[in-house]
Design a protein around this motif. Structure first.
Motif, PDB file in Angstrom:
ATOM      1  N   VAL A  63      -5.903  10.675   1.730  1.00 37.14           N
ATOM      2  CA  VAL A  63      -7.057  11.364   1.142  1.00 37.14           C
ATOM      3  C   VAL A  63      -6.765  12.857   0.984  1.00 37.14           C
ATOM      4  CG1 VAL A  63      -9.441  12.074   1.571  1.00 37.14           C
ATOM      5  CG2 VAL A  63      -8.758   9.692   1.967  1.00 37.14           C
ATOM      6  N   TYR A  93      -7.615   2.017   0.644  1.00 37.37           N
ATOM      7  CA  TYR A  93      -7.533   3.113  -0.326  1.00 37.37           C
ATOM      8  C   TYR A  93      -7.178   2.517  -1.674  1.00 37.37           C
ATOM      9  CZ  TYR A  93      -6.880   7.817  -2.087  1.00 37.37           C
ATOM     10  OH  TYR A  93      -7.016   8.982  -2.795  1.00 37.37           O
ATOM     11  N   GLN A  97       0.816  -1.214   0.000  1.00 32.59           N
ATOM     12  CA  GLN A  97       0.000   0.000   0.000  1.00 32.59           C
ATOM     13  C   GLN A  97       0.854   1.272   0.000  1.00 32.59           C
ATOM     14  OE1 GLN A  97      -1.048  -3.291   0.936  1.00 32.59           O
ATOM     15  NE2 GLN A  97      -1.269  -2.549   3.033  1.00 32.59           N
ATOM     16  N   ALA A 116      -4.818   6.902   6.652  1.00 33.99           N
ATOM     17  CA  ALA A 116      -5.783   6.946   5.548  1.00 33.99           C
ATOM     18  C   ALA A 116      -6.239   8.382   5.284  1.00 33.99           C
ATOM     19  CB  ALA A 116      -6.983   6.060   5.878  1.00 33.99           C
ATOM     20  N   SER A 139     -11.829   5.593  -1.253  1.00 32.71           N
ATOM     21  CA  SER A 139     -11.449   4.827  -0.067  1.00 32.71           C
ATOM     22  C   SER A 139     -12.674   4.230   0.591  1.00 32.71           C
ATOM     23  CB  SER A 139     -10.690   5.712   0.923  1.00 32.71           C
ATOM     24  OG  SER A 139     -11.498   6.789   1.363  1.00 32.71           O
TER      25      SER A 139
END
Length: 493
Positions: free
Chosen positions: A346, A370, A290, A342, A365
């Motif tokens: 964003v 995500y 990720q 997270a 997300s």
């Protein structure tokens, strides 16, 4: 334990071990308890006891006492501990991988690779007690002139959440091997797979009591490690912001400091690159775990002649990556470590799109998941170009020539890893010579570590120290100069 997977892992870490820390002469609990949580599901995996300043002080005194006896052991005895730890790690391979998948949100392939390099770090450490530990220096006749390596004493290690097992073990193993005691502070978010697993490995391998302490904790424990007079060195891996504070605090107390920090790493795709291979390398360097890796490709610099087709193909590759609970072995993209991270991803993507970048794919997300994202048309004044995102986001910027590629890659305070993809190795090497980076990969991507190599960054990516391979002796020991004469000279005073 919440499911059968956790029950399997319990064969390596019994459930009563999942309630504290490895402290003093064994497993202990504490007053400040927090839940260990699986990010993919929110399931509770165990309870972690957080260390405080008093805990660190007691551990440091215990470690200093145990260190003297540990360092006095024969090389054979010290090496044998690591060989047994290697055997234990192989025996419980699936259990350890399971903990990495569940607690750190790792895809199973990434977790298996992390265990592989962790075991390699143990294997290499096993050889260190039998390696040369100094030099014979030139001197005048009748005198022996030596420079020898000696253990520092107690080494404090502060490890991160993203490659929790390996990034702790790459320091723990060599520090122990050369005769130090160690206090490891794993990130509380991955205190089991990045801390208690290591404690259990060495416990089963017969490491003498008190030589290793594993104390999960927050800033109070970290500050205590930096100031405790029994601790001679701090090895820190983590964010640049936290690293600056660690460096400042530890240096104030005249400790040796090793800082391996963040990065805004560039992978440069030249116009003569093999496009299919370039796409595979970029996708791996950007989306692996990720994007939560200090070496992740934070910038994809693509020659303008191939950029349009390249972005379309990269977006298609991103869309094809399966996302979900990493306990499913078909999953490539798991959850981010927590909501704070997270939210950061964003925010950066939104700011960059608002500033004029194009969202080629992704940008959505669901909780901690995500979607793999590709941003094109990113310019140096945009957030995604400047900031370390630590998320699955490909940030594509174009360049017209090699000089502009160098300028863009060096347009950052970081200097950890860089990669160049080209069919012309000489051209790539000439470009690479101009990059301000601690790690350079020609015809590969930015996420690389083979354990045998010195690993470290420059600028905001580290203080110029390196860890791994031949650098470990430099890192975890200090020089002592020794001279020997048959009898004392008759000085004229």
């Amino acid at each position: 334990m919440p499911n059968s997977s956790a029950q399997t892992a319990a064969t390596f870490l019994p459930e009563n071990y999942l309630s504290g820390m490895f402290y003093g002469n064994g497993w202990s609990s504490g007053d400040d308890l927090v839940a260990a949580v699986e990010p993919a599901t929110g399931a509770r995996l165990g309870t972690i006891a957080l260390a405080n300043a008093d805990t660190v002080a007691i551990a440091a005194k215990s470690a200093r006492k145990a260190q003297r006896e540990w360092a006095a052991n024969s090389p054979d005895d010290r090496a044998a501990v690591f060989l047994r730890a290697l055997s234990v790690g192989e025996q419980y391979r699936e259990d350890i991988i399971d903990w990495l998948v569940r607690e750190s949100g790792s895809a199973r392939g990434k977790a298996a690779f992390e265990l592989k390099v962790t075991l390699k770090a143990i294997q290499l450490a096993a050889a260190m007690p039998h390696q040369a530990q100094g030099l014979v220096l030139p001197t005048s006749p009748g005198r022996i002139n030596l420079a020898r390596r000696r253990p520092i004493g107690v080494v404090g290690i502060i490890a991160p959440f993203n490659f929790p097992l390996y990034l702790a073990m790459r320091a723990v193993a060599p520090a122990l091997a050369v005769g130090n005691a160690v206090i490891l502070k794993p990130d509380p978010r991955t205190a089991i797979c990045g801390g208690l697993v290591i404690a259990r490995l060495f416990e089963l391998a017969g490491l003498p009591s008190g030589v290793l302490h594993v104390l999960p904790g927050g800033s109070e424990a970290g500050e205590a490690l930096c100031s405790d007079p029994e601790i001679g060195m701090i090895q820190f891996t983590g964010s640049t912001g936290a690293g600056r504070m660690v460096g400042q605090n530890a240096s104030r107390h005249l400790k040796k400091v090793s800082l391996e920090l963040g990065g805004k790493n560039s992978i440069i795709v030249l116009d003569d690159a093999d496009i299919d291979l370039a796409l595979r390398n970029v996708a791996w360097g950007v989306f692996l775990h990720q994007g939560q890796i200090c070496m992740s490709a934070g910038r994809v610099l693509v020659h303008e002649a191939i950029a349009e087709d390249f972005v379309k193909a990269l977006a298609q590759k991103a869309q094809a990556l399966p996302m979900g609970d990493p306990t499913d072995e078909t999953i490539a993209i798991g959850p981010l470590i927590n909501q704070r991270q997270a939210d950061h991803v964003v925010k950066v993507v939104r700011e960059t799109v608002d500033a004029g970048a194009t969202l080629a794919t992704g940008g959505t997300s669901d909780g901690l998941f995500y979607a793999p994202t590709v941003l094109s048309g990113v310019t140096p004044d945009m957030s995604a170009f400047r900031e370390e995102i630590f998320g699955p986001v490909a940030v594509v910027t174009t360049f017209a020539n090699d000089a502009e590629a160098v300028k863009l890659a060096n347009q950052t305070e970081y200097g950890l890893s860089a990669a160049i993809l080209s069919r012309n190795v000489s051209r790539a090497l000439a470009l690479g010579e101009q990059l301000q980076t601690g790690l350079l990969h020609i015809n590969d991507q930015t996420v690389n570590d083979e354990v045998v190599n010195p690993f470290g960054g420059v600028g905001a990516s580290g203080n110029g120290s390196a860890i791994g391979g031949p650098a470990n002796w430099e890192e975890f020991t200090e020089w002592q100069w020794v001279t020997i004469k048959g009898e004392a000279p008759a000085y004229p005073f």
